[in-house]
Design an enzyme around this catalytic site. Structure first.
Site, PDB file in Angstrom:
ATOM      1  N   GLU A 154       0.835  -1.194   0.055  1.00  0.00           N
ATOM      2  CA  GLU A 154      -0.100  -0.109   0.110  1.00  0.00           C
ATOM      3  C   GLU A 154       0.808   1.532   0.148  1.00  0.00           C
ATOM      4  OE1 GLU A 154      -2.607  -0.423   3.281  1.00  0.00           O
ATOM      5  OE2 GLU A 154      -4.215  -1.354   2.123  1.00  0.00           O
ATOM      6  N   GLU A 307      -6.313  -8.110  -0.232  1.00  0.00           N
ATOM      7  CA  GLU A 307      -6.784  -8.018   1.125  1.00  0.00           C
ATOM      8  C   GLU A 307      -8.068  -7.861   1.450  1.00  0.00           C
ATOM      9  OE1 GLU A 307      -4.535  -5.623   4.015  1.00  0.00           O
ATOM     10  OE2 GLU A 307      -2.836  -6.125   3.001  1.00  0.00           O
TER      11      GLU A 307
HETATM   12  C1  GLA Z   1      -4.252  -2.806   5.208  1.00  0.00           C
HETATM   13  C2  GLA Z   1      -2.760  -3.256   5.295  1.00  0.00           C
HETATM   14  C3  GLA Z   1      -2.493  -4.437   6.280  1.00  0.00           C
HETATM   15  C4  GLA Z   1      -3.556  -4.154   7.311  1.00  0.00           C
HETATM   16  C5  GLA Z   1      -4.697  -3.949   7.150  1.00  0.00           C
HETATM   17  C6  GLA Z   1      -5.950  -3.705   8.406  1.00  0.00           C
HETATM   18  O1  GLA Z   1      -4.928  -3.176   4.080  1.00  0.00           O
HETATM   19  O2  GLA Z   1      -2.053  -3.574   4.127  1.00  0.00           O
HETATM   20  O3  GLA Z   1      -1.183  -4.681   6.579  1.00  0.00           O
HETATM   21  O4  GLA Z   1      -2.925  -3.073   8.184  1.00  0.00           O
HETATM   22  O5  GLA Z   1      -4.893  -2.690   6.193  1.00  0.00           O
HETATM   23  O6  GLA Z   1      -6.941  -3.599   7.689  1.00  0.00           O
END
Ligand code: GLA
Length: 664
Positions: A154, A307
């Site tokens: 991210e 995710e």
């Molecule tokens: C993001 C991050 C993860 C985690 C999630 C929690 O998507 O990539 O490492 O912190 O959020 O929702």
């Protein structure tokens, strides 16, 4: 080297999540193996936050644990999505290179102790990131477990430090060519902001009052380009040693600081993270919003949900759990819209650390839990949907999406604070979702001829080529709806003169907006068709367009609020206020009817979602999701004899139930 397709390698859809074994020990690893088999996990994202483990001191790598885990996962039939750990530099790095810590706009240098604490413009950070990506690729580039590279995590951190200032100035030089051009673009004649040397030009740090909007817009562009350069640098270092596909996980819609179209072109597989922004039916709509965006940024090609959470639904100041059945419905919501699988953050809920309360696939309670049972059911469902891998989704309706328009609208000094870009896009997408329509997002400069209907909400910044493109789209037979406060400024953020929107687009719409009239807070204006508007109104003059609804009071009484213009072979519609939900739904229904676009499956009640995927060889699948609390009988048309999820026929969808019909 042509990267291998992820799902070819997996032999079906991907299922799994972030796997962080460094938080656990041998007995738990053993249990993980058994539980992953039980749940049907076939892909694990490894190493996202493992930098401190992999490089305990500068330049000294220790791959022992990763060697063991990759071999172990492989032996257990689980492929690996191997991350470069560069989102979280270890403490030794920041102590050795304090200049690589990010600085906030007010000059505060952040410290380590959280994550994402880096400056993308700091040479020490970039070197270290490239080195560890390269070391990982050299060691694991052809490891039999390796299915995908996951660069970073991210890209999101922005920085206003001196490294950033130098990099921003270099970026501006190459964009604008000269200081004169920069001064012109930023309108520095106003407020005595004229720059006479490049050293004077800074990132938009904390200022006394409004920042210069041109500077802010260019800074957002620079930040995105810088992140893209950082991604490419790692990707290219990896490609020297590995032929596996490379991606990075893109963040949630509202947090994203990237030009997602550009990232979509730079990755081998678009991957996104998604956590719904609201509970209940809104979560289902938000899932569709995120998934339709991802597919669009992938240019219609398959993409991957990298995710999601087994819980994690935002509700203002709290995070709610998912209701029973929602993990599967949200998962299928993504699969229906083209995802090649569903991964979660994270496999096992952490016992300690900053995200110890973030739910996992295996919760603190362990496998004897509702969550793990639902996870196992999702794994089994995805196993039955293997034949969907590689198939795609076609939409006949597009909503225009442009980071420049978003960033330009995210500045101080606008006539109203109620012009939120993503809220407006979400609302447009939601109305189409409620109508049962599958929607793409499209860039305003791209070829739109495949779409029967195009909607342009919040398209505040509109480049000259985009204005020409939209005019051409209507002339060639398209139906276009442009919404208020669109086509207002050019790609430098300069207002179009002589009336809004930009002249070439105005011709297609047959209107000229003379004046913007934001409404008072809580003010509601009634239109002649009985609908009403809030937040915004405009003084519109029809120049060829017919008035479909007019303002009924105040100085705009009798003036057009909603118009339609027959132009060339198409129609240009213009909406100059923010309609109430019912009025907006009625307008969208009218546009869909005019464009000849029906719902994906006619006859379904509200809250039942239908989306189809199709393969190049003509096979089709219809995914049905019942978000309602009551059972729903299916209409007669689709062939309901074969639900892939159950292997049998479907009569009705139970409350919260799902079906995937082959040939539907
Ligand atoms: C993001 C991050 C993860 C985690 C999630 C929690 O998507 O990539 O490492 O912190 O959020 O929702």
């Amino acid at each position: 080297m042509t990267p291998l397709l992820l799902t070819d390698r997996l032999g079906g859809l991907a299922f799994g999540g972030d796997y962080n074994p460094e938080q656990w020990d041998e007995p738990v690893w053993k249990e993980d193996e058994e539980l992953m088999r039980r749940a049907g996990v076939n892909l694990a994202t490894v190493g996202v936050f493992s930098w401190a483990l992999l490089e305990p001191d500068e330049g000294r790598y220790d791959f022992a644990l990763l060697d063991a885990h990759l071999d172990r996962l492989h032996a257990n039939g689980v492929a690996v999505d191997l991350a470069t750990p560069t989102a979280s530099p270890p403490p030794w790095f920041t102590l050795a290179h304090p200049d690589a810590l990010p600085v906030s706009p007010d000059g505060t240098r952040l410290t380590h102790g959280s994550r994402d604490t880096y400056c993308l413009a700091a040479p020490a950070y970039r070197d270290a990131a490239r080195r560890i990506a390269s070391a990982l690729a050299e060691r694991y580039g052809d490891h039999p477990a390796l299915a995908l590279w996951h660069v970073h995590n991210e890209y999101a951190t922005l920085c206003w430090c001196d490294h950033t200032a130098a990099a921003f100035a270099a970026w501006l030089r190459s964009r604008h060519g000269s200081l004169d051009a920069l001064n012109d673009a930023w309108g520095t004649a106003f407020w005595s902001q004229r720059y006479t040397s490049w050293e004077q030009v800074l990132p938009p740090r904390a200022t006394q009052w409004h920042a210069n909007p041109g500077q802010v817009l260019d800074f957002r562009r620079y930040c995105s380009d810088q992140a893209l350069a950082a991604y490419r640098e790692q990707r290219d270092a990896i490609r020297v040693h590995s032929d596996r596909p490379v991606t990075t996980n893109l963040m949630l819609p509202g947090y994203q600081n990237l030009d997602l179209w550009a990232f979509g072109r730079a990755v081998d597989l678009v991957a996104v993270d998604h956590y719904p922004a609201a509970p209940g039916i809104d979560a289902a709509a938000d899932t569709a919003f995120g998934a339709d965006r991802a597919r669009s940024f992938a240019g219609g090609r398959p993409w991957l949900l990298m995710e999601q959470g087994t819980g994690t639904v935002q509700d203002g100041d709290r995070i709610l759990g998912k209701e029973p059945g929602e993990i599967l419905r949200h998962t299928l919501g993504h699969i229906a819209r083209g995802s090649e699988g569903a991964l979660f953050f994270q496999w096992r809920q952490s016992r300690a650390g900053a995200e110890q309360w973030h739910p996992g696939m295996v919760p603190h309670a362990g496998p004897d839990s509702r969550v793990f049972r639902e996870v196992t059911a999702v794994g089994a469902a995805l196993g039955r949907l293997a034949e969907l891998a590689g198939s795609t989704v076609t939409a006949r309706v597009a909503v225009l999406h442009d980071s420049d328009a978003w960033w330009a609208l995210d500045v101080d000094g606008l006539p109203s604070a109620e012009l939120d870009y993503h809220a407006t896009l979400r609302r447009t997408h939601r109305a189409l979702w409620d109508a049962g329509t599958t929607t793409d997002f499209a860039h305003p400069e791209q070829d739109l001829s495949d779409y029967r209907l195009v909607l342009a909400p919040a398209l505040f910044l509109l480049s000259g080529p985009a204005a020409v493109n939209l005019r051409r789209y209507v002339a060639a037979g398209g139906t276009l709806l442009v919404q208020y406060f669109s086509g207002v400024v050019d790609d430098r953020g300069h207002a179009y003169l002589g009336g809004y929107p930009a002249a070439p687009l105005r011709e297609a719409l047959g209107v000229r907006v003379e004046e913007y009239r934001p409404l008072r807070r809580d003010e509601r204006i009634v239109l002649s068709d009985g609908s009403h508007g809030t937040a915004w109104s405009e003084s519109v003059r029809a120049e060829g367009a017919e008035t479909l609804a007019a303002y009924t009071h105040g100085m705009l009484a009798g003036a057009p609020a909603l118009t339609r213009h027959r132009f060339g072979a198409g129609q240009g519609w213009y909406l100059s206020t923010r309609l109430d939900d019912t009025g907006y739904a009625a307008l969208v229904a009218r546009l869909l009817a005019q464009a000849g676009v029906g719902p994906e499956l006619p006859g379904l009640p509200p809250g039942v979602e239908a989306v189809s995927r199709h393969a190049a060889d003509g096979r089709r699948w219809l995914v049905l999701l019942n978000h309602r609390a009551d059972a729903v009988r299916l209409p007669a048309q689709p062939d309901t004899t074969h639900d892939l999820l159950t292997g049998g026929p479907v009569g009705e969808l139970p409350p919260g139930g799902c079906a995937v019909l082959r040939g539907g």
